[in-house]
Each structure stands twice: as structure tokens, then as C-alpha cells.
Design an enzyme around this catalytic site. Structure first.
Site, PDB file in Angstrom:
ATOM      1  N   ILE A   1      31.866  44.742  36.596  1.00 46.43           N
ATOM      2  CA  ILE A   1      32.076  43.340  36.214  1.00 46.43           C
ATOM      3  C   ILE A   1      33.565  43.009  36.208  1.00 46.43           C
ATOM      4  CG2 ILE A   1      31.903  41.696  34.302  1.00 46.43           C
ATOM      5  CD1 ILE A   1      29.206  42.998  33.605  1.00 46.43           C
TER       6      ILE A   1
ATOM      7  N   PHE B   1      35.188  42.542  39.694  1.00 41.02           N
ATOM      8  CA  PHE B   1      34.903  41.300  40.415  1.00 41.02           C
ATOM      9  C   PHE B   1      35.434  40.068  39.683  1.00 41.02           C
ATOM     10  CE2 PHE B   1      31.694  43.817  42.763  1.00 41.02           C
ATOM     11  CZ  PHE B   1      32.053  43.438  44.042  1.00 41.02           C
ATOM     12  N   GLU B   2      35.385  40.086  38.372  1.00 41.10           N
ATOM     13  CA  GLU B   2      35.839  38.918  37.618  1.00 41.10           C
ATOM     14  C   GLU B   2      37.356  38.833  37.579  1.00 41.10           C
ATOM     15  OE1 GLU B   2      33.972  36.582  36.697  1.00 41.10           O
ATOM     16  OE2 GLU B   2      31.964  37.496  36.735  1.00 41.10           O
ATOM     17  N   GLY B   3      38.028  40.011  37.453  1.00 45.54           N
ATOM     18  CA  GLY B   3      39.463  39.976  37.225  1.00 45.54           C
ATOM     19  C   GLY B   3      39.729  39.350  35.856  1.00 45.54           C
TER      20      GLY B   3
ATOM     21  N   ARG C   1      30.040  41.006  46.089  1.00 46.96           N
ATOM     22  CA  ARG C   1      29.511  41.359  44.764  1.00 46.96           C
ATOM     23  C   ARG C   1      28.019  41.647  44.825  1.00 46.96           C
ATOM     24  NH1 ARG C   1      31.109  38.656  39.035  1.00 46.96           N
ATOM     25  NH2 ARG C   1      29.752  39.903  37.701  1.00 46.96           N
TER      26      ARG C   1
END
Length: 271
Positions: free
Chosen positions: A11, A14-16, A134
Site C-alpha cells: 500500500i 503505491f500510495e506514497g 497496482r
């Protein structure tokens, strides 16, 4: 179940993390901040600390863990759970609830459910490369150790199942809804055959002997049945025979343009 460190890192990757509110896509209703925290509580130009971003992440993960635990009714391994939490974190609980992915998964169709991940690759109606990547990662994670989880699911199903025996002298039909009352409706099960109905999963296990494992079927799946037209048949007669309507037969057989134009040896679908 709880998200693993591997799932959490997926998570995060991908979110950063961004400490100032932003919109990934201009058409989004709300602003986003931290590790993809999105909602009405995020304001334009808002800034937060790293500690606040971590707190948002922890609360969001707990919310989406709960969403997966509450909505998935079949056995999952840790990798599958992590993939689903990542998906739900990104797409939202309502998306999970209404998804064909969840519907197929709860029918025990793990491979078909996995294929649904890659369909969720759009934002604002446009395919985004980040979402494509993702979904591919989540799908790959979901499919790890699949044979083992299927084996565990079957063990669980057998352990909680009840056994019945059909009593009709003719071929009988069984459905999940009728299994407890032993009414014969659907499924093409021979009379005298033992079957095990799993109440939690709605599955039936067919076997010739009580206590001997057989093959699992899902009686809620669409069962297709066909009829070969004989000389003198009309669509009305066929509809009456199968207790349906001419309109339903036409819907099942798009090739029939005129109900009066059917011919001997023509194979038509009746269910």
C-alpha cells in the site's frame, strides 16, 4: 485477519506519502493527503506531519481490514487478504461490496475473482498506468498459494456440512435453497444419491456413498439445458413442456427470429 507487513508495504509503495493535500485527478470530489487518505475531512491546502500521516494510515488500514473481513465469506490466505485490503484501500468499501470480484470470490471462484482486479484501472473514466500496475501486483499477490487455500476451504466446507439423501424414484433436482427441506428442484442429481449441502457456502457435494467424498458443484450457478426439436414440435409446445414462456425461449435463443420457423433436429436452449 490483519494486514501483514508485506501488505502494508505494498500500500505504501503505491500510495506514497504527501504531507500537503492534493487531487490525483481534478474530477475527484475530495482532497487526498498522507498515504492516500481521502475524504471530506481533508481540506484544500491542508498540511500534516509525518506522524499524522502514519496515524491516518493506521486508521484507514483498520477500516479496510474490517471491510474485507465483513464481506468475504470464503477462506483466504494472508496474501489474498493483503491483496484485497490494498484493493479496498484504493477503491473503497462500497466498490468492494458491489464488485463482481467479491461476488465471484464468495462463490469460491478464486481464479475468476482474480481476473477482476485488472478491470479496476480507471479514474475519472480514464485508464491510469499507476492503477494498471497496482492491479497487476494485487492480482499476482492474490494468486500466490491458491491451491492451498482451496484445499483449506474444502476441508472447512466438509466439516460444517450436513448430509441428505434424495428419495424420489426418478431423476431429481436440488437447489441450495431447497436442500434442507429435500425438495427436488434443480441440479440434475440422480435419485438415491447422497449429497452434502454446505450451509455457509451454498455448495453441494455429490457422492454415491454416504461419507465418501465426491465432486463439489454450486447449485446457484446458471445450469444450461438444451432440447432437440422433433417433427411436429412448436415453440409453444416446448415452452409448455419446460414450464416456461415462448418469450423466454426466444431470449435464450437469439437465432430464432420467427417462432414459427423451427425445424426437426434443431438444438435450442431451454434453461
Amino acid at each position: 485477519m490483519k494486514l501483514s507487513t508485506n501488505g502494508l508495504n505494498l500500500i505504501k509503495s503505491f500510495e506514497g506519502v504527501r504531507l500537503t493535500a492534493y487531487k490525483a485527478v481534478p474530477t475527484e470530489q475530495y482532497w487526498t493527503i498522507g498515504y492516500g487518505h481521502y475524504g471530506a475531512d481533508v481540506r484544500k491546502e491542508q498540511t500534516i506531519t509525518q506522524a499524522q500521516a502514519d496515524a491516518y494510515l493506521k486508521a484507514d488500514v483498520e477500516r479496510f481490514e474490517k471491510a474485507v473481513n465483513n464481506n468475504v465469506k470464503v477462506a483466504l490466505n494472508q496474501n489474498q487478504f493483503d491483496a484485497l485490503v490494498s484493493f479496498t484501500y484504493n477503491c473503497g468499501e462500497e466498490a468492494l461490496k458491489r464488485s463482481t470480484l467479491l461476488e465471484l470470490l464468495n462463490q469460491g471462484k478464486y481464479e475468476a475473482a482474480a481476473d477482476q482486479f485488472e478491470l479496476w484501472n480507471k479514474s475519472g473514466g480514464k485508464v491510469l498506468n499507476g492503477l494498471v500496475k497496482r492491479r497487476a501486483k494485487e492480482k499476482a499477490l492474490f494468486l500466490i498459494d491458491l491451491p492451498q487455500v482451496k484445499k483449506e476451504a474444502q476441508k472447512s466446507a466438509v466439516a460444517s456440512a450436513k448430509t441428505y439423501k434424495l428419495t424420489s424414484g426418478k431423476n431429481a433436482y436440488v437447489s441450495a435453497a431447497d436442500a434442507k427441506s429435500q425438495k427436488n428442484k434443480k441440479g440434475a442429481v440422480k435419485a438415491g444419491t447422497y449429497y452434502v449441502f454446505n450451509e455457509s457456502q451454498g455448495m453441494i457435494n455429490l457422492t454415491s456413498k454416504k461419507g465418501v467424498a465426491g465432486s463439489w458443484i454450486n447449485p446457484n450457478e446458471d445450469i444450461q439445458e438444451y432440447y432437440v426439436i422433433k417433427s411436429g414440435d412448436t415453440l409453444t409446445k416446448v415452452a409448455k413442456k419446460y414450464k416456461t414462456t415462448v418469450a423466454s425461449l426466444k431470449a435464450l435463443n437469439p437465432s430464432i427470429k420467427n417462432i414459427n420457423l423451427i425445424y426437426p433436429n434443431q438444438k435450442i436452449r431451454v434453461k
